[in-house]
Design an enzyme around this catalytic site. Structure first.
Site, PDB file in Angstrom:
ATOM      1  N   GLY A  75      -7.528   8.543   0.454  1.00  0.00           N
ATOM      2  CA  GLY A  75      -7.641   9.456   1.713  1.00  0.00           C
ATOM      3  C   GLY A  75      -8.175  10.672   1.647  1.00  0.00           C
ATOM      4  O   GLY A  75      -8.700  10.999   0.611  1.00  0.00           O
TER       5      GLY A  75
ATOM      6  N   SER B 150     -10.628   6.862  -2.644  1.00  0.00           N
ATOM      7  CA  SER B 150     -11.777   7.565  -2.587  1.00  0.00           C
ATOM      8  C   SER B 150     -13.077   7.067  -3.329  1.00  0.00           C
ATOM      9  O   SER B 150     -13.892   7.694  -4.022  1.00  0.00           O
ATOM     10  CB  SER B 150     -11.567   8.836  -2.936  1.00  0.00           C
TER      11      SER B 150
ATOM     12  N   HIS C 128       0.726  -1.086   0.069  1.00  0.00           N
ATOM     13  CA  HIS C 128      -0.012  -0.173  -0.123  1.00  0.00           C
ATOM     14  C   HIS C 128       0.860   1.307  -0.127  1.00  0.00           C
ATOM     15  O   HIS C 128       1.898   1.543   0.442  1.00  0.00           O
ATOM     16  CB  HIS C 128      -0.999  -0.146   1.287  1.00  0.00           C
TER      17      HIS C 128
ATOM     18  N   GLU D 226      -4.290   1.662  -7.050  1.00  0.00           N
ATOM     19  CA  GLU D 226      -4.629   2.792  -6.136  1.00  0.00           C
ATOM     20  C   GLU D 226      -3.778   3.972  -6.310  1.00  0.00           C
ATOM     21  O   GLU D 226      -2.788   4.252  -6.011  1.00  0.00           O
ATOM     22  CB  GLU D 226      -4.462   2.342  -4.658  1.00  0.00           C
TER      23      GLU D 226
HETATM   24  P1  PGA Z   1     -10.080   5.799   0.664  1.00  0.00           P
HETATM   25  O1  PGA Z   1      -8.836   4.604   1.065  1.00  0.00           O
HETATM   26  O2  PGA Z   1     -11.049   5.035   0.337  1.00  0.00           O
HETATM   27  O3  PGA Z   1     -10.450   6.228   2.298  1.00  0.00           O
HETATM   28  O4  PGA Z   1      -9.371   6.631   0.167  1.00  0.00           O
HETATM   29  C1  PGA Z   1      -8.298   3.891   0.151  1.00  0.00           C
HETATM   30  C2  PGA Z   1      -7.210   3.192   0.477  1.00  0.00           C
HETATM   31  O5  PGA Z   1      -6.087   3.514   0.822  1.00  0.00           O
HETATM   32  O6  PGA Z   1      -7.138   1.903  -0.177  1.00  0.00           O
END
Ligand code: PGA
Length: 257
Positions: free
Chosen positions: A174, A215, A96, A168
């Site tokens: 975030g 998101s 990640h 991602e």
């Molecule tokens: P988020 O996080 O959906 O809160 O943007 C996604 C992730 O980090 O996998």
């Protein structure tokens, strides 16, 4: 028909009480989930065993957010793939962008962990993503494909379909993230799919699971799931409340039907 994956990582959130409450609250939706959906949840290590035993009779798979590439030994602070498996995990999130940015995860440790996960029959969920600057420079696809190629380096072809890849975009994740548009997400997914086809053949590429994360919310999830090269969503904030996660399951259930 391919399964639609709907999963969440809690990152470093929740405590015993809220973890248990989440698991109990999603139970009814999981019981109604059709076999078209592959739900998964990735809690922090301390709650892994509890969550996996509370949900053990459901289709949902439970995972961990990281593992060590070694099986045992003098690796203070690490959790081995065997321990993760012993406590109920069947998925391992690897690479990640938060781990890459803050905890020294590199492409090299990512591939070591992918090999370790496969060695023990765990599904590696490899996260790859482009930064805002790479996007501006127009090298998003190159950057992501490079990460995918290194992550899969030396993996036997017959094991590749055990690997799940999550695109991602770092700029989408975030609170300050901007979700990728459907077109942006599909473009990169298609680029990953074509690169996999070139490397391993169309059959392997078509059978690999590619998820989108960053998101994802109740408004964009359905559209993302319907993109031809997106096999599901990997969700943070929207799924941390049980209601949000249950709603995502219903959206997936309705999509394409
Ligand atoms: P988020 O996080 O959906 O809160 O943007 C996604 C992730 O980090 O996998």
């Amino acid at each position: 028909m391919k399964k639609i994956w709907v999963g969440t990582s809690w990152k470093m959130n929740k405590d015993t009480q809220t973890a248990e409450a989440w698991a109990s609250a999603v139970l009814p939706s999981l019981k109604h989930c059709s076999s078209r959906i592959q739900p998964f949840v990735i809690p922090p290590f301390p709650y892994l065993q509890m969550v996996s035993s509370l949900l053990s009779e459901q289709l949902i798979r439970v995972g961990v957010q990281n593992i060590c590439w070694q099986d045992e030994g003098a690796y203070t602070g690490e959790v081995s793939p065997l321990m993760a498996k012993d406590c109920g995990a069947s998925i391992v999130e690897i690479g990640h962008s938060e781990r890459r940015a803050m905890f020294g995860e590199t492409d090299e440790t990512v591939t070591l962990k992918v090999h370790a996960a496969l060695r023990h029959g765990l599904t590696p969920l490899v996260c790859v993503g482009d930064t805002a600057q790479e996007k501006q420079w127009g090298v998003s696809a190159e950057s992501v494909i490079r990460q995918v190629k290194i992550a899969l380096y030396d993996i036997p072809v017959e094991s590749l379909t055990q690997v799940v890849i999550a695109y991602e975009p770092v700029w989408a994740i975030g609170e300050h993230g901007v979700p990728a548009t459907l077109e942006e997400a599909q473009t990169i997914h298609q680029a990953i799919r074509s690169a996999l086809a070139e490397l391993y053949g169309a059959n392997v590429s078509q059978n690999m699971v590619l998820l989108y994360g960053g998101s994802v919310n109740l408004s964009n999830a359905g559209g993302l799931i319907e993109q031809p090269d997106i096999d599901g969503v990997f969700v943070g904030r929207t799924a941390w409340e049980a209601d949000g996660y249950s709603e995502l399951l219903s959206i997936a259930e309705r999509s394409g039907s």
